[in-house]
Design a protein around this motif. Structure first.
Motif, PDB file in Angstrom:
ATOM      1  N   ILE A 128       0.837  -1.203   0.000  1.00 16.76           N
ATOM      2  CA  ILE A 128       0.000   0.000   0.000  1.00 16.76           C
ATOM      3  C   ILE A 128       0.878   1.261   0.000  1.00 16.76           C
ATOM      4  CG2 ILE A 128      -0.402   0.545   2.461  1.00 16.76           C
ATOM      5  CD1 ILE A 128      -3.250  -0.152   0.084  1.00 16.76           C
ATOM      6  N   GLU A 129       2.132   1.128   0.479  1.00 21.50           N
ATOM      7  CA  GLU A 129       3.058   2.256   0.470  1.00 21.50           C
ATOM      8  C   GLU A 129       3.822   2.345  -0.852  1.00 21.50           C
ATOM      9  OE1 GLU A 129       3.363   4.600   2.667  1.00 21.50           O
ATOM     10  OE2 GLU A 129       1.911   3.666   4.012  1.00 21.50           O
ATOM     11  N   THR A 130       4.241   1.187  -1.372  1.00 18.99           N
ATOM     12  CA  THR A 130       5.125   1.205  -2.547  1.00 18.99           C
ATOM     13  C   THR A 130       4.354   1.121  -3.861  1.00 18.99           C
ATOM     14  OG1 THR A 130       5.373  -1.168  -2.360  1.00 18.99           O
ATOM     15  CG2 THR A 130       7.079   0.166  -1.334  1.00 18.99           C
ATOM     16  N   GLY A 131       3.137   0.543  -3.853  1.00 20.86           N
ATOM     17  CA  GLY A 131       2.349   0.419  -5.084  1.00 20.86           C
ATOM     18  C   GLY A 131       1.932   1.787  -5.582  1.00 20.86           C
ATOM     19  N   ARG A 132       1.708   1.905  -6.890  1.00 25.16           N
ATOM     20  CA  ARG A 132       1.290   3.183  -7.464  1.00 25.16           C
ATOM     21  C   ARG A 132       0.113   3.001  -8.415  1.00 25.16           C
ATOM     22  NH1 ARG A 132       3.448   4.819  -3.789  1.00 25.16           N
ATOM     23  NH2 ARG A 132       5.142   6.327  -3.585  1.00 25.16           N
ATOM     24  N   ILE A 133      -0.770   4.005  -8.421  1.00 22.69           N
ATOM     25  CA  ILE A 133      -1.905   4.022  -9.338  1.00 22.69           C
ATOM     26  C   ILE A 133      -1.432   4.648 -10.653  1.00 22.69           C
ATOM     27  CG2 ILE A 133      -4.234   4.934  -9.707  1.00 22.69           C
ATOM     28  CD1 ILE A 133      -4.144   2.977  -7.385  1.00 22.69           C
ATOM     29  N   HIS A 134      -1.694   3.988 -11.768  1.00 23.66           N
ATOM     30  CA  HIS A 134      -1.291   4.488 -13.092  1.00 23.66           C
ATOM     31  C   HIS A 134      -2.015   5.816 -13.388  1.00 23.66           C
ATOM     32  CE1 HIS A 134      -0.662   4.569 -17.429  1.00 23.66           C
ATOM     33  NE2 HIS A 134       0.212   3.589 -17.281  1.00 23.66           N
ATOM     34  N   PRO A 135      -1.292   6.782 -14.022  1.00 25.34           N
ATOM     35  CA  PRO A 135      -1.936   8.068 -14.329  1.00 25.34           C
ATOM     36  C   PRO A 135      -3.252   7.939 -15.104  1.00 25.34           C
ATOM     37  CG  PRO A 135       0.409   8.202 -14.785  1.00 25.34           C
ATOM     38  CD  PRO A 135       0.139   6.776 -14.405  1.00 25.34           C
ATOM     39  N   VAL A 136      -3.374   6.908 -15.959  1.00 25.14           N
ATOM     40  CA  VAL A 136      -4.638   6.726 -16.700  1.00 25.14           C
ATOM     41  C   VAL A 136      -5.760   6.347 -15.724  1.00 25.14           C
ATOM     42  CG1 VAL A 136      -5.858   5.292 -18.385  1.00 25.14           C
ATOM     43  CG2 VAL A 136      -3.565   6.149 -18.900  1.00 25.14           C
ATOM     44  N   THR A 137      -5.453   5.451 -14.786  1.00 27.61           N
ATOM     45  CA  THR A 137      -6.453   5.049 -13.790  1.00 27.61           C
ATOM     46  C   THR A 137      -6.843   6.248 -12.930  1.00 27.61           C
ATOM     47  OG1 THR A 137      -5.334   2.921 -13.725  1.00 27.61           O
ATOM     48  CG2 THR A 137      -6.934   3.346 -11.999  1.00 27.61           C
ATOM     49  N   GLN A 138      -5.831   7.038 -12.527  1.00 24.40           N
ATOM     50  CA  GLN A 138      -6.085   8.236 -11.720  1.00 24.40           C
ATOM     51  C   GLN A 138      -7.002   9.190 -12.487  1.00 24.40           C
ATOM     52  OE1 GLN A 138      -5.003   9.107  -8.637  1.00 24.40           O
ATOM     53  NE2 GLN A 138      -5.505  11.290  -8.601  1.00 24.40           N
ATOM     54  N   PHE A 144       2.325   2.597 -21.646  1.00 22.28           N
ATOM     55  CA  PHE A 144       1.940   1.195 -21.864  1.00 22.28           C
ATOM     56  C   PHE A 144       3.148   0.275 -21.884  1.00 22.28           C
ATOM     57  CE2 PHE A 144      -1.083   4.052 -24.077  1.00 22.28           C
ATOM     58  CZ  PHE A 144      -2.097   3.974 -23.121  1.00 22.28           C
ATOM     59  N   GLU A 145       4.256   0.692 -21.227  1.00 25.25           N
ATOM     60  CA  GLU A 145       5.453  -0.137 -21.218  1.00 25.25           C
ATOM     61  C   GLU A 145       5.675  -0.853 -19.889  1.00 25.25           C
ATOM     62  OE1 GLU A 145       8.550   2.483 -22.565  1.00 25.25           O
ATOM     63  OE2 GLU A 145       7.877   2.341 -24.645  1.00 25.25           O
ATOM     64  N   ALA A 146       4.802  -0.624 -18.924  1.00 25.87           N
ATOM     65  CA  ALA A 146       4.869  -1.310 -17.617  1.00 25.87           C
ATOM     66  C   ALA A 146       6.255  -1.186 -16.985  1.00 25.87           C
ATOM     67  CB  ALA A 146       4.471  -2.781 -17.765  1.00 25.87           C
ATOM     68  N   ASP A 147       6.851   0.016 -17.068  1.00 26.73           N
ATOM     69  CA  ASP A 147       8.160   0.257 -16.465  1.00 26.73           C
ATOM     70  C   ASP A 147       7.937   0.771 -15.035  1.00 26.73           C
ATOM     71  OD1 ASP A 147      10.536   1.266 -15.582  1.00 26.73           O
ATOM     72  OD2 ASP A 147      11.019   2.388 -17.399  1.00 26.73           O
ATOM     73  N   LYS A 159       9.916   1.942 -12.862  1.00 26.88           N
ATOM     74  CA  LYS A 159      10.577   3.215 -12.529  1.00 26.88           C
ATOM     75  C   LYS A 159       9.715   4.401 -12.987  1.00 26.88           C
ATOM     76  CE  LYS A 159      15.261   2.604 -13.220  1.00 26.88           C
ATOM     77  NZ  LYS A 159      16.338   2.914 -14.127  1.00 26.88           N
ATOM     78  N   TRP A 160       9.159   4.278 -14.208  1.00 28.70           N
ATOM     79  CA  TRP A 160       8.279   5.325 -14.736  1.00 28.70           C
ATOM     80  C   TRP A 160       7.041   5.461 -13.839  1.00 28.70           C
ATOM     81  CZ3 TRP A 160       3.230   5.512 -16.569  1.00 28.70           C
ATOM     82  CH2 TRP A 160       2.872   6.659 -17.299  1.00 28.70           C
ATOM     83  N   LEU A 161       6.484   4.308 -13.464  1.00 30.62           N
ATOM     84  CA  LEU A 161       5.262   4.324 -12.652  1.00 30.62           C
ATOM     85  C   LEU A 161       5.516   4.897 -11.265  1.00 30.62           C
ATOM     86  CD1 LEU A 161       2.280   3.608 -12.746  1.00 30.62           C
ATOM     87  CD2 LEU A 161       2.847   1.365 -11.826  1.00 30.62           C
ATOM     88  N   SER A 162       6.699   4.606 -10.687  1.00 32.85           N
ATOM     89  CA  SER A 162       6.921   5.143  -9.342  1.00 32.85           C
ATOM     90  C   SER A 162       7.150   6.657  -9.418  1.00 32.85           C
ATOM     91  CB  SER A 162       8.074   4.432  -8.639  1.00 32.85           C
ATOM     92  OG  SER A 162       9.256   4.605  -9.362  1.00 32.85           O
ATOM     93  N   HIS A 163       7.545   7.170 -10.604  1.00 31.87           N
ATOM     94  CA  HIS A 163       7.696   8.629 -10.756  1.00 31.87           C
ATOM     95  C   HIS A 163       6.350   9.300 -11.030  1.00 31.87           C
ATOM     96  CE1 HIS A 163       9.668  12.414 -11.651  1.00 31.87           C
ATOM     97  NE2 HIS A 163       8.874  12.510 -12.697  1.00 31.87           N
ATOM     98  N   TYR A 164       5.584   8.770 -11.987  1.00 32.32           N
ATOM     99  CA  TYR A 164       4.347   9.444 -12.398  1.00 32.32           C
ATOM    100  C   TYR A 164       3.090   8.905 -11.708  1.00 32.32           C
ATOM    101  CZ  TYR A 164       6.821  11.943 -16.104  1.00 32.32           C
ATOM    102  OH  TYR A 164       7.659  12.782 -16.797  1.00 32.32           O
ATOM    103  N   GLY A 165       3.228   7.773 -10.995  1.00 31.74           N
ATOM    104  CA  GLY A 165       2.043   7.158 -10.398  1.00 31.74           C
ATOM    105  C   GLY A 165       1.548   7.880  -9.154  1.00 31.74           C
TER     106      GLY A 165
END
Ligand code: 2NL
Length: 360
Positions: free
Chosen positions: A103-113, A334-337, A339-345
């Motif tokens: 719950i701390e480390t997971g991120r919501i994708h910007p599209v989902t947000q 859509f690359e499931a990276d 690192k990208w997700l932890s920055h923009y998520g």
């Protein structure tokens, strides 16, 4: 030195030298086992003369007892040492911080947000959310939406078609979410107020297009539905979504087969230092298409165009997410990276709400 003394010294030294319980057990078997040295010595007592036995007996038995005690002592020492070693090796470092939970480390994708945010905005205005299948019929994706058979607009959509079925019907991946509204009109009686967010597909791939992307469409069917209402809804949406108090909008005439009249909508913006701001400036940015639902579409969906009229709009969710959150490249969406997700998520417990300010 007598045999007994030699044996006692040798075995005593071996016992003291045993490094672990297994080594000690080997010595015990070599001493007291069936063919052990003390066992053999005890056996010699039977063949002795009584006088001889009187002397040798206590000497051998004394040796047996002392070696037994030495083994037991050494065994206790080795057992303690083994336990100490285990306790040291398996020690738990209670000063280590707890590992962060999902719950701390997971991120919501910007599209989902973004879907969560626009859903909060439109449901607050009284819209329902409808969903439908990604695999559609030609009829729901095109024909009911007033694309005549063979119309060039079918080609404009760069449709992914499946191989035809034995009966000749050709299914496809929906090119827009409009078939969800078609299904809604066929299933429900007006008045209708729905938004339909979801995945859409077109055979197109470059810097600004991915073969799968997200769209949200809105539809209102009512007796007095009109463009004035549509304008208000879109203005409210833009102000709330981009979190600005005012935003100028510009409606330009356009064409879609399913609306008449059709318009494209630009919103006021300022482009500065590679950044874009809304609700200020002299530039314009196209963000959506809209119009009054074509009477043919209403008829095709069992809505009487003499009794009801409707308006509809559609916009790209991925683009909205990029604009609001300053993401310049579409492809990493859509690359499931990770690192990208932890920055923009977004943090999972930061639920978008109108009261909280959507993006907090
Ligand atoms: C765009 C334009 C639009 C619609 C979508 C619609 C749906 C039904 C009937 C009539 Cl069932 N219209 N949807 C209307 C106008 C524009 O999308 O540029 N989308 C990204």
């Amino acid at each position: 030195m007598s045999d007994i003394e030699t044996l006692e010294r040798d075995l005593g030294a071996q016992i003291e030298a045993a490094g672990d319980e297994a080594a000690l057990e080997t010595i015990r078997i070599a001493t007291f086992g069936k063919t052990g040295s003390i066992t053999a010595l005890l056996k010699t007592l039977g063949a002795m003369q009584p006088d001889e036995r009187k002397v040798a007996g206590p000497a051998i038995n004394g040796l047996k007892d002392r070696l037994g005690e030495a083994l037991a002592r050494r065994k206790a020492i080795l057992k303690d040492a083994a336990l100490d070693a285990r306790l040291a090796a398996e020690a738990v470092d209670i000063s280590l911080p707890v590992r962060e939970s999902a719950i701390e480390t997971g991120r919501i994708h910007p599209v989902t947000q973004t879907i969560d945010e626009l859903t909060a905005i439109f449901t607050d205005m009284g819209f329902a959310v409808a969903e439908g299948p990604d695999i559609e019929t030609d009829d729901f994706n095109f024909t009911k939406l007033n694309f005549p058979p063979g119309h060039p607009a079918r080609e404009m959509h760069d449709t992914f078609f499946f191989n035809p079925k034995p009966d000749g019907e050709r299914l496809l991946l929906r090119t827009h979410t409009s078939p969800v509204q078609v299904r809604t009109m066929l299933a429900q009686k007006p008045p209708i107020r729905v938004i339909c967010p979801g995945r859409t597909y077109r055979c197109d791939s470059d810097q600004t297009h991915t073969p799968m992307f997200h769209q949200v469409e809105g539809l209102v069917i009512d007796k007095t539905a009109n463009l004035g209402q549509l304008k208000w809804i879109l203005a409210e949406f833009c102000k709330t979504f981009f979190e600005v108090p005012n935003v100028k909008m510009r409606f330009r005439p356009s064409f879609f087969p399913f609306t008449e009249p059709s318009m494209e909508v630009d919103i006021q913006c300022r482009r500065q230092d590679g950044e874009i701001r809304f609700g200020e400036g002299e530039d314009w940015l196209e963000i959506l298409g809209c119009g009054m639902v074509h009477p043919n579409v209403l008829r095709n969906c069992n809505v009487d165009p003499d009794e009801y009229q409707g308006y509809a709009w559609g916009m790209g969710i991925d683009r909205l997410a990029m604009l609001k959150y300053g993401i310049s490249d579409l492809r990493p969406f859509f690359e499931a990276d990770v690192k990208w997700l932890s920055h923009y998520g977004f943090r999972p417990l930061d639920i978008p709400s109108l009261a909280g300010g959507l993006s907090q």
